[in-house]
Motif scaffolding. Structure first.
Motif, PDB file in Angstrom:
ATOM      1  N   ASN A   8       1.228  -1.418   0.155  1.00  0.00           N
ATOM      2  CA  ASN A   8      -0.515   0.022  -0.083  1.00  0.00           C
ATOM      3  C   ASN A   8       0.363   1.382   0.394  1.00  0.00           C
ATOM      4  OD1 ASN A   8       0.872  -0.896   2.830  1.00  0.00           O
ATOM      5  ND2 ASN A   8      -0.801   1.119   3.314  1.00  0.00           N
ATOM      6  N   VAL A   9       2.283   1.208   0.592  1.00  0.00           N
ATOM      7  CA  VAL A   9       2.858   2.315   0.806  1.00  0.00           C
ATOM      8  C   VAL A   9       3.487   2.402  -0.687  1.00  0.00           C
ATOM      9  CG1 VAL A   9       5.207   3.198   1.939  1.00  0.00           C
ATOM     10  CG2 VAL A   9       3.540   2.010   3.135  1.00  0.00           C
ATOM     11  N   ASP A  10       4.197   1.562  -1.342  1.00  0.00           N
ATOM     12  CA  ASP A  10       4.470   1.439  -2.272  1.00  0.00           C
ATOM     13  C   ASP A  10       3.552   2.252  -4.377  1.00  0.00           C
ATOM     14  OD1 ASP A  10       6.658   0.684  -3.797  1.00  0.00           O
ATOM     15  OD2 ASP A  10       5.917  -0.881  -4.425  1.00  0.00           O
ATOM     16  N   ALA A  11       1.855   1.583  -3.009  1.00  0.00           N
ATOM     17  CA  ALA A  11       1.470   2.155  -4.683  1.00  0.00           C
ATOM     18  C   ALA A  11       0.812   3.883  -4.710  1.00  0.00           C
ATOM     19  CB  ALA A  11       0.108   1.345  -4.348  1.00  0.00           C
ATOM     20  N   MET A  12       1.141   4.120  -2.822  1.00  0.00           N
ATOM     21  CA  MET A  12       0.449   5.626  -2.466  1.00  0.00           C
ATOM     22  C   MET A  12       1.124   6.157  -3.672  1.00  0.00           C
ATOM     23  SD  MET A  12       1.365   5.847   1.291  1.00  0.00           S
ATOM     24  CE  MET A  12       0.804   7.351   1.602  1.00  0.00           C
ATOM     25  N   ALA A  13       0.855   8.241  -3.447  1.00  0.00           N
ATOM     26  CA  ALA A  13       0.836   8.959  -3.234  1.00  0.00           C
ATOM     27  C   ALA A  13       1.115  10.053  -2.540  1.00  0.00           C
ATOM     28  CB  ALA A  13       0.102  10.106  -4.683  1.00  0.00           C
ATOM     29  N   SER A  14       2.593  10.566  -2.224  1.00  0.00           N
ATOM     30  CA  SER A  14       2.968  11.493  -1.366  1.00  0.00           C
ATOM     31  C   SER A  14       2.153  12.487  -0.819  1.00  0.00           C
ATOM     32  CB  SER A  14       4.374  11.984  -1.371  1.00  0.00           C
ATOM     33  OG  SER A  14       4.696  11.145  -1.409  1.00  0.00           O
ATOM     34  N   TYR A  15       2.057  12.938   0.205  1.00  0.00           N
ATOM     35  CA  TYR A  15       0.783  14.409   0.621  1.00  0.00           C
ATOM     36  C   TYR A  15       1.977  15.715   0.072  1.00  0.00           C
ATOM     37  CZ  TYR A  15      -0.087  18.462   3.272  1.00  0.00           C
ATOM     38  OH  TYR A  15      -1.148  19.621   3.565  1.00  0.00           O
ATOM     39  N   ILE A  16       1.926  16.416  -0.307  1.00  0.00           N
ATOM     40  CA  ILE A  16       2.303  17.433  -0.757  1.00  0.00           C
ATOM     41  C   ILE A  16       1.676  18.932  -0.702  1.00  0.00           C
ATOM     42  CG2 ILE A  16       3.053  19.073  -3.146  1.00  0.00           C
ATOM     43  CD1 ILE A  16       2.107  16.328  -4.794  1.00  0.00           C
ATOM     44  N   PRO A  17       2.807  19.203   0.335  1.00  0.00           N
ATOM     45  CA  PRO A  17       2.304  20.320   1.099  1.00  0.00           C
ATOM     46  C   PRO A  17       3.022  21.790   0.398  1.00  0.00           C
ATOM     47  CG  PRO A  17       3.893  19.150   2.489  1.00  0.00           C
ATOM     48  CD  PRO A  17       3.791  18.796   0.687  1.00  0.00           C
ATOM     49  N   GLY A  18       2.466  22.821   0.711  1.00  0.00           N
ATOM     50  CA  GLY A  18       2.461  24.221   0.078  1.00  0.00           C
ATOM     51  C   GLY A  18       4.388  23.697   0.240  1.00  0.00           C
ATOM     52  N   GLU A  19       4.098  24.744  -1.355  1.00  0.00           N
ATOM     53  CA  GLU A  19       5.719  25.578  -1.083  1.00  0.00           C
ATOM     54  C   GLU A  19       6.146  25.753  -0.602  1.00  0.00           C
ATOM     55  OE1 GLU A  19       5.708  26.461  -6.007  1.00  0.00           O
ATOM     56  OE2 GLU A  19       3.476  26.779  -4.670  1.00  0.00           O
ATOM     57  N   GLN A  20       7.691  25.990  -0.002  1.00  0.00           N
ATOM     58  CA  GLN A  20       7.680  26.640   1.296  1.00  0.00           C
ATOM     59  C   GLN A  20       9.310  27.091   0.737  1.00  0.00           C
ATOM     60  OE1 GLN A  20       6.727  27.668   4.186  1.00  0.00           O
ATOM     61  NE2 GLN A  20       5.341  25.468   3.716  1.00  0.00           N
ATOM     62  N   PRO A  21       9.200  28.734   0.251  1.00  0.00           N
ATOM     63  CA  PRO A  21      10.200  28.366   0.093  1.00  0.00           C
ATOM     64  C   PRO A  21      11.750  29.504   1.258  1.00  0.00           C
ATOM     65  CG  PRO A  21       9.075  30.691   0.201  1.00  0.00           C
ATOM     66  CD  PRO A  21       8.266  29.280   0.488  1.00  0.00           C
TER      67      PRO A  21
END
Length: 349
Positions: A8-21
């Motif tokens: 399930n980890v291999d198949a999942m997409a990562s959470y994408i936070p807002g860009e942090q400059p």
């Protein structure tokens, strides 16, 4: 090739936070719903007065000092609270304690996308029930799904709406699983659902100091629930999940209600003005009870506007998800930042 991960980890997409400059970059950052104003002077003073001995020793494992302060502010017994490394950790603790493959996690969409990520991590069953266009909570469908955990963000992100208390009470009364009401943005709203915790032992309220208290970089959140529910959560939390610095600074911040309320008043006034200015540009603007606005450009070219503003060092949030492809989420900044944003959009249009 060796695969190190669960399926399930291999198949999942990562959470994408807002860009942090990078620090020091000259950017108008309106993409992660951080508070536009600095933390309480009392919180900064607590940070400056950290005793080195506090760092040598392990911290108090349950954040007792903070729980006592929050108890006084909220009128809830301190043993009805669990403290975490941001409210995200509390969400994670609930998932570890209450879900597994074959158990359902239910929530309306669009909402905080981390709920899906956490569910996929546990390989639990995901049940996503779409909001209607007017963001009316699909109460009957949520009850019928009867998840082991049901998440309701109120106020919700990215829509900014508040779920009526009577709808939340229907869920609490009829669900057999845990109802988690995520109140990350409650400081910007006029009401809350805290009373439900006292009436229903399956209800948990989650809050954070990231938004209303300007402490997103500190990482401290907490949950409020009956001791019966908390006892299982304490079993799976990390041993020392709250560091001594975070506990001391957060304690000072939550005690300084006057400062927090003054900042909230400025942000809500700016929110009203920003909404007015965007409506003047023919944007559709949804009513908000948060420190951000969900908006739709008149030409529905949300991704184009997001990219063009980014080139001008103005960051807002675009979500490439169903129901949000033609919309933008804009954090309410200071009046000066908001005016730069509006002027830039005018130029683009």
């Amino acid at each position: 090739m060796t695969n190190f991960f669960r399926a399930n980890v291999d198949a999942m997409a990562s959470y994408i936070p807002g860009e942090q400059p990078k620090r020091g970059t000259q950017v108008i950052k309106l993409n992660s719903n951080e508070n536009a104003y600095p933390p309480s002077p009392a919180a900064l003073a607590a940070l400056q007065n950290i005793d080195g001995e506090w760092l040598r020793r392990y911290p108090e494992p349950f954040g007792g000092e903070f729980r006592q302060a929050a108890s006084q502010v909220l009128g809830v017994p301190s043993d009805w609270m669990i403290v975490g490394n941001g409210s995200d950790e509390i969400l994670n603790v609930v998932m570890r304690a209450c879900t597994e493959p074959g158990r359902k996690v239910v929530y309306p969409t669009p909402t905080y996308v981390l709920y899906r990520t956490l569910t996929e991590m546990q390989a639990a069953d995901i049940v996503e029930i779409p909001y209607s266009e007017d963001y009316k909570l699909p109460v009957a469908e949520l009850i019928a799904a009867n998840g082991a955990v049901t998440f309701i963000a109120s106020p919700n992100s990215p829509s900014g709406h508040v779920v009526p208390l009577e709808d939340l009470e229907k869920l609490a009364r009829q669900l057999s699983g845990v109802l988690v009401i995520d109140e990350a943005y409650v400081d910007f709203a006029e009401g809350d659902a805290l009373t439900l915790v006292k009436e229903y032992e399956n209800v948990m309220i989650i809050r954070t100091l990231s938004k209303g208290y300007s402490l997103a970089g500190l990482r401290l959140g907490f949950g409020v629930a009956s001791p019966k529910l908390l006892q299982g959560l304490f079993k799976v939390k990390d041993s020392y999940n709250i560091d001594a610095i975070a506990c001391a600074v957060a304690t000072a911040a939550i005690k300084d209600q006057a400062y927090k309320n003054a900042c909230i008043a400025k942000i809500t006034a700016s929110r009203t003005q920003l909404a007015h200015n965007l409506k003047q540009l023919n944007f559709q603007v949804w009513d908000s009870h948060t420190n951000f606005l969900l908006v739709q450009p008149p030409q529905k070219n949300a991704e184009f506007i997001y990219q063009q503003l980014k080139e001008q060092q103005i960051l807002i949030r675009y979500f490439p998800h169903p129901g949000l492809l033609d919309k933008l989420r804009i954090t309410v900044g200071t009046d000066e930042q908001n005016q730069v944003l509006v002027d830039a959009i005018k130029a683009l249009m």
